[in-house]
Design a protein around this motif. Sequence first.
Motif, PDB file in Angstrom:
ATOM      1  N   MET A 105       0.826  -1.205   0.000  1.00  0.00           N
ATOM      2  CA  MET A 105       0.000   0.000   0.000  1.00  0.00           C
ATOM      3  C   MET A 105       0.859   1.252   0.000  1.00  0.00           C
ATOM      4  SD  MET A 105      -3.028  -0.913   2.716  1.00  0.00           S
ATOM      5  CE  MET A 105      -3.646   0.736   2.578  1.00  0.00           C
ATOM      6  N   THR A 106       0.387   2.260  -0.695  1.00  0.00           N
ATOM      7  CA  THR A 106       1.075   3.548  -0.706  1.00  0.00           C
ATOM      8  C   THR A 106       0.594   4.398   0.465  1.00  0.00           C
ATOM      9  OG1 THR A 106       1.311   3.506  -3.109  1.00  0.00           O
ATOM     10  CG2 THR A 106       1.491   5.647  -2.032  1.00  0.00           C
ATOM     11  N   GLN A 107       1.518   4.947   1.198  1.00  0.00           N
ATOM     12  CA  GLN A 107       1.177   5.799   2.344  1.00  0.00           C
ATOM     13  C   GLN A 107       1.267   7.261   1.912  1.00  0.00           C
ATOM     14  OE1 GLN A 107       3.010   4.432   6.151  1.00  0.00           O
ATOM     15  NE2 GLN A 107       4.123   2.985   4.840  1.00  0.00           N
ATOM     16  N   PRO A 108       0.136   7.982   1.895  1.00  0.00           N
ATOM     17  CA  PRO A 108       0.142   9.378   1.453  1.00  0.00           C
ATOM     18  C   PRO A 108       0.439  10.343   2.601  1.00  0.00           C
ATOM     19  CG  PRO A 108      -2.106   8.655   1.799  1.00  0.00           C
ATOM     20  CD  PRO A 108      -1.233   7.470   2.131  1.00  0.00           C
ATOM     21  N   PHE A 109       1.245  11.359   2.300  1.00  0.00           N
ATOM     22  CA  PHE A 109       1.548  12.417   3.262  1.00  0.00           C
ATOM     23  C   PHE A 109       1.495  13.752   2.543  1.00  0.00           C
ATOM     24  CE2 PHE A 109       3.318   8.743   5.379  1.00  0.00           C
ATOM     25  CZ  PHE A 109       3.110   8.995   6.727  1.00  0.00           C
ATOM     26  N   ASP A 110       1.354  14.825   3.308  1.00  0.00           N
ATOM     27  CA  ASP A 110       1.426  16.163   2.728  1.00  0.00           C
ATOM     28  C   ASP A 110       2.864  16.551   2.413  1.00  0.00           C
ATOM     29  OD1 ASP A 110      -1.360  16.578   3.020  1.00  0.00           O
ATOM     30  OD2 ASP A 110      -1.073  17.179   5.105  1.00  0.00           O
ATOM     31  N   ALA A 111       3.787  16.010   3.212  1.00  0.00           N
ATOM     32  CA  ALA A 111       5.207  16.311   3.008  1.00  0.00           C
ATOM     33  C   ALA A 111       6.042  15.156   3.523  1.00  0.00           C
ATOM     34  CB  ALA A 111       5.592  17.601   3.725  1.00  0.00           C
ATOM     35  N   ILE A 112       7.106  14.841   2.786  1.00  0.00           N
ATOM     36  CA  ILE A 112       8.064  13.812   3.196  1.00  0.00           C
ATOM     37  C   ILE A 112       9.429  14.479   3.327  1.00  0.00           C
ATOM     38  CG2 ILE A 112       9.262  11.687   2.551  1.00  0.00           C
ATOM     39  CD1 ILE A 112       6.715  10.896   1.002  1.00  0.00           C
ATOM     40  N   ILE A 113      10.101  14.172   4.419  1.00  0.00           N
ATOM     41  CA  ILE A 113      11.431  14.715   4.658  1.00  0.00           C
ATOM     42  C   ILE A 113      12.407  13.557   4.752  1.00  0.00           C
ATOM     43  CG2 ILE A 113      12.871  16.055   6.242  1.00  0.00           C
ATOM     44  CD1 ILE A 113      10.200  17.435   7.106  1.00  0.00           C
ATOM     45  N   LEU A 114      13.475  13.620   3.982  1.00  0.00           N
ATOM     46  CA  LEU A 114      14.504  12.587   4.027  1.00  0.00           C
ATOM     47  C   LEU A 114      15.613  13.047   4.959  1.00  0.00           C
ATOM     48  CD1 LEU A 114      14.823  11.498   0.278  1.00  0.00           C
ATOM     49  CD2 LEU A 114      13.795  10.222   2.161  1.00  0.00           C
ATOM     50  N   GLY A 115      15.751  12.390   6.112  1.00  0.00           N
ATOM     51  CA  GLY A 115      16.801  12.717   7.060  1.00  0.00           C
ATOM     52  C   GLY A 115      16.260  13.311   8.343  1.00  0.00           C
ATOM     53  N   ALA A 116      16.554  12.636   9.461  1.00  0.00           N
ATOM     54  CA  ALA A 116      16.098  13.094  10.779  1.00  0.00           C
ATOM     55  C   ALA A 116      17.250  13.702  11.560  1.00  0.00           C
ATOM     56  CB  ALA A 116      15.458  11.942  11.555  1.00  0.00           C
ATOM     57  N   GLY A 117      17.995  14.590  10.888  1.00  0.00           N
ATOM     58  CA  GLY A 117      19.026  15.355  11.573  1.00  0.00           C
ATOM     59  C   GLY A 117      18.477  16.714  11.958  1.00  0.00           C
ATOM     60  N   LEU A 137       8.749  17.113  -1.199  1.00  0.00           N
ATOM     61  CA  LEU A 137       9.856  16.301  -0.694  1.00  0.00           C
ATOM     62  C   LEU A 137      11.005  17.221  -0.294  1.00  0.00           C
ATOM     63  CD1 LEU A 137      11.347  13.564  -0.260  1.00  0.00           C
ATOM     64  CD2 LEU A 137      12.057  13.713  -2.664  1.00  0.00           C
ATOM     65  N   ALA A 138      11.424  17.138   0.955  1.00  0.00           N
ATOM     66  CA  ALA A 138      12.567  17.918   1.441  1.00  0.00           C
ATOM     67  C   ALA A 138      13.739  16.979   1.690  1.00  0.00           C
ATOM     68  CB  ALA A 138      12.202  18.668   2.718  1.00  0.00           C
ATOM     69  N   TYR A 143      12.725  20.286  -2.228  1.00  0.00           N
ATOM     70  CA  TYR A 143      13.481  21.202  -1.387  1.00  0.00           C
ATOM     71  C   TYR A 143      14.794  20.544  -0.949  1.00  0.00           C
ATOM     72  CZ  TYR A 143       8.899  23.489  -0.747  1.00  0.00           C
ATOM     73  OH  TYR A 143       7.691  24.113  -0.941  1.00  0.00           O
ATOM     74  N   PHE A 144      15.824  21.348  -0.776  1.00  0.00           N
ATOM     75  CA  PHE A 144      17.092  20.876  -0.203  1.00  0.00           C
ATOM     76  C   PHE A 144      17.445  21.798   0.956  1.00  0.00           C
ATOM     77  CE2 PHE A 144      17.173  19.132  -4.443  1.00  0.00           C
ATOM     78  CZ  PHE A 144      17.780  17.892  -4.290  1.00  0.00           C
ATOM     79  N   ILE A 145      17.816  21.192   2.096  1.00  0.00           N
ATOM     80  CA  ILE A 145      18.092  21.988   3.299  1.00  0.00           C
ATOM     81  C   ILE A 145      19.301  21.422   4.053  1.00  0.00           C
ATOM     82  CG2 ILE A 145      15.726  22.802   3.645  1.00  0.00           C
ATOM     83  CD1 ILE A 145      15.262  20.532   5.596  1.00  0.00           C
ATOM     84  N   GLY A 146      19.901  22.273   4.875  1.00  0.00           N
ATOM     85  CA  GLY A 146      20.993  21.824   5.737  1.00  0.00           C
ATOM     86  C   GLY A 146      22.305  21.660   5.009  1.00  0.00           C
ATOM     87  N   GLU A 147      23.095  20.702   5.464  1.00  0.00           N
ATOM     88  CA  GLU A 147      24.475  20.536   4.992  1.00  0.00           C
ATOM     89  C   GLU A 147      24.573  20.132   3.536  1.00  0.00           C
ATOM     90  OE1 GLU A 147      28.481  17.922   6.187  1.00  0.00           O
ATOM     91  OE2 GLU A 147      26.668  17.776   7.412  1.00  0.00           O
ATOM     92  N   VAL A 148      23.532  19.530   2.984  1.00  0.00           N
ATOM     93  CA  VAL A 148      23.579  19.090   1.589  1.00  0.00           C
ATOM     94  C   VAL A 148      23.654  20.275   0.621  1.00  0.00           C
ATOM     95  CG1 VAL A 148      21.076  19.005   1.148  1.00  0.00           C
ATOM     96  CG2 VAL A 148      22.589  17.355   0.026  1.00  0.00           C
ATOM     97  N   VAL A 149      23.277  21.469   1.107  1.00  0.00           N
ATOM     98  CA  VAL A 149      23.303  22.686   0.291  1.00  0.00           C
ATOM     99  C   VAL A 149      24.697  23.326   0.360  1.00  0.00           C
ATOM    100  CG1 VAL A 149      22.255  24.975  -0.018  1.00  0.00           C
ATOM    101  CG2 VAL A 149      20.848  23.034   0.731  1.00  0.00           C
ATOM    102  N   ASP A 150      25.054  24.065  -0.678  1.00  0.00           N
ATOM    103  CA  ASP A 150      26.353  24.758  -0.720  1.00  0.00           C
ATOM    104  C   ASP A 150      26.344  25.990   0.188  1.00  0.00           C
ATOM    105  OD1 ASP A 150      28.896  25.702  -1.425  1.00  0.00           O
ATOM    106  OD2 ASP A 150      28.063  26.871  -3.096  1.00  0.00           O
ATOM    107  N   ARG A 178       8.099  26.112   6.516  1.00  0.00           N
ATOM    108  CA  ARG A 178       7.044  27.119   6.445  1.00  0.00           C
ATOM    109  C   ARG A 178       6.469  27.226   5.034  1.00  0.00           C
ATOM    110  NH1 ARG A 178      10.635  31.494   9.864  1.00  0.00           N
ATOM    111  NH2 ARG A 178      10.198  30.652  11.953  1.00  0.00           N
ATOM    112  N   SER A 179       7.068  26.489   4.097  1.00  0.00           N
ATOM    113  CA  SER A 179       6.617  26.537   2.706  1.00  0.00           C
ATOM    114  C   SER A 179       6.018  25.222   2.229  1.00  0.00           C
ATOM    115  CB  SER A 179       7.805  26.916   1.802  1.00  0.00           C
ATOM    116  OG  SER A 179       7.455  26.883   0.436  1.00  0.00           O
ATOM    117  N   LEU A 180       6.395  24.118   2.860  1.00  0.00           N
ATOM    118  CA  LEU A 180       5.925  22.795   2.407  1.00  0.00           C
ATOM    119  C   LEU A 180       4.399  22.705   2.364  1.00  0.00           C
ATOM    120  CD1 LEU A 180       8.340  20.455   4.425  1.00  0.00           C
ATOM    121  CD2 LEU A 180       8.270  20.732   1.957  1.00  0.00           C
TER     122      LEU A 180
END
Length: 388
Positions: free
Chosen positions: A1-13, A155-156, A357-364, A386-388
């Motif tokens: 089954m596909t689990q739907p969300f309003d936003a998915i974030i990769l990484g719990a740092g 997706l962030a 979206y890209f956030i944190g250390e992965v960004v330059d 605040r934008s997702l």
Amino acid sequence: MTQPFDAIILGAGAAGLMCAIEAGKRGRRVAVLELADRPGKKILISGGGRCNFTNIHCRPENFLSANPHFAKSALARYTPEHFLALIKKHNIAYHEKTLGQLFCDHSSRQILDMLLAECADAGVEIIVGTRTEQVEHAGRFTLCTSKGIFNSPALAVATGGLSIPKMGATSFGYDIARQFGINIVPTRPALVPLTLSSEDCTKLRDLTGVSTEVIASIGRQRFREKLLITHRGLSGPAILQISSYWTRSKSLELDLAPEKQLFTPMLSTSAGRDATRAASLLRDTMPQRLADRLITLAAPASWTNHAIQQLETKFHRWPVTPSGTEGYDKAEVTAGGIDTNELSSTTMECKRIPGLYFIGEVVDVTGHLGGFNFQWAWASGAAAGRSL
């Protein structure tokens, strides 16, 4: 089954959790997918276990990026005072150490527990031990993972950089960027010890562990902090700071006696003009063993006024040519990353791929040592959340 969300974030740092909190507070149904078996592993080891969670003197000039203006918007809208309000809300005792660095009085665990509590209050679902195997985009993002299929319009990516691979660092965030044709500024280890040639190491190896205050500089960049001699080269806060600006074949300069005139007393008399006297004067500024060794290495052939003045100059502009760095294994952060020209500075959203979206250390965007990289994580995470 596909689990739907309003936003998915990769990484719990740091960035991912802050992003989740801000999105959850706005009523979004948020899932945070974390590869490791628990969230916030780098938070827990930071600051010697006490988490240098921000710096009260945070300014855009404390950050390195191909676009030095990019970070200004996010940093202005989520400041150290905003994070301190959260700290005070959770009654976490903290103190200022040096140069505006704020640490927990007790444990970095308090910071992580605070973030997890805020996530719980915002209804965020954190799913650990989740390997994302595929990311697809057709209007919405579909993630095929070891814990099932997740679907969302937003997706962030908060997967961090390449530093400290033993803590689980991977290239996954950059891989996603490449998949979508997003440019990446070449990455390199930053806030990292520098190595010296075997010849230079031999001259200093028996001084491993010796520390002294210096000003380390490359061009206009100058950092006045401690230097530490290691068995492979140089470390300590001054070296870690300047390492972010060092590239191969470059040299750096060390002022080994900031704001001091070392050998002036030798100019006023013809007596005691020798290495013994010079070493004695130098010991007032740095550890004895280091003073004696440096005089041995730098002593002039004759002790004329001109030679003494040249020696003075050398100790304030001592040249060092590193052979390399200790690499990502010992680097605190990764410099380079997702090209900021690809992102909105207000929301961290990709200009060409809405919802990504890209956030944190992965960004330059790379901060100086002393809590600045955490502040970038909080600020960029909040901007996206605040934008997702």
